[in-house]
Scaffold this motif. Structure first.
Motif, PDB file in Angstrom:
ATOM      1  N   VAL A   1      35.500  33.193  40.698  1.00 36.98           N
ATOM      2  CA  VAL A   1      35.970  34.512  40.254  1.00 36.98           C
ATOM      3  C   VAL A   1      37.221  34.898  41.054  1.00 36.98           C
ATOM      4  O   VAL A   1      38.225  35.329  40.471  1.00 36.98           O
ATOM      5  N   LYS A   2      37.194  34.697  42.370  1.00 36.48           N
ATOM      6  CA  LYS A   2      38.359  35.018  43.218  1.00 36.48           C
ATOM      7  C   LYS A   2      39.573  34.175  42.847  1.00 36.48           C
ATOM      8  O   LYS A   2      40.708  34.645  42.923  1.00 36.48           O
ATOM      9  N   LYS A   3      39.329  32.932  42.430  1.00 39.78           N
ATOM     10  CA  LYS A   3      40.422  32.033  42.031  1.00 39.78           C
ATOM     11  C   LYS A   3      40.882  32.306  40.603  1.00 39.78           C
ATOM     12  O   LYS A   3      41.791  31.653  40.112  1.00 39.78           O
ATOM     13  N   GLN A   4      40.222  33.247  39.946  1.00 41.93           N
ATOM     14  CA  GLN A   4      40.517  33.623  38.561  1.00 41.93           C
ATOM     15  C   GLN A   4      40.342  32.459  37.588  1.00 41.93           C
ATOM     16  O   GLN A   4      41.058  32.344  36.592  1.00 41.93           O
ATOM     17  N   ALA A   5      39.384  31.594  37.906  1.00 41.75           N
ATOM     18  CA  ALA A   5      39.038  30.498  37.003  1.00 41.75           C
ATOM     19  C   ALA A   5      37.930  30.942  36.045  1.00 41.75           C
ATOM     20  O   ALA A   5      37.820  30.424  34.943  1.00 41.75           O
TER      21      ALA A   5
END
Length: 128
Positions: free
Chosen positions: A49-53
């Motif tokens: 989620v933090k990596k926007q994957a």
């Protein structure tokens, strides 16, 4: 796109196959291959989620996760990166390496021939 680790990729693979999915559904799918700890999977989900994957939506008290990147585009980017880093951007040494070590199945060879033939046909059409 930021780097995605091998274990993060395994989580993404589950989401590409079935989305949206809850953390428990993802854990259940992953556990069919090898044992995963709940905390580990939830940590990987948070990283993705933090990596926007991936992203999530809240459904009552559950988080339902879904990928933000397409499998095909991710695979294309990773393939290109490997070829650039390890083979100076050339595909032929990679394929030749597999061929020399008898790691190309007849199906692989047939598929490569079809791809090359289609590409050649497309190039001829573009030149007309």
């Amino acid at each position: 796109m930021t780097e995605i680790s091998k274990t993060e990729f395994e989580v993404l693979e589950v989401l590409w196959q079935k989305q949206p999915a809850s953390a428990n559904e993802i854990i259940e799918s992953l556990n069919q291959v090898k044992e995963w700890h709940d905390k580990t999977v939830k940590t990987l989900l948070n990283r993705l989620v933090k990596k926007q994957a991936i992203a999530f939506e809240v459904d009552q008290r559950r988080y339902l996760y879904y990928p933000l990147i397409e499998r095909e585009s991710y695979m294309a980017k990773e393939s290109k990166s490997i070829v650039e880093r390890m083979f100076s951007g050339r595909v032929s040494p990679l394929v030749a390496g597999f061929a020399k070590h008898n790691q190309l199945a007849k199906d692989d060879i047939d598929e490569l021939k079809k791809i090359i033939s289609a590409w050649e046909h497309e190039q001829e059409s573009d030149n007309d």
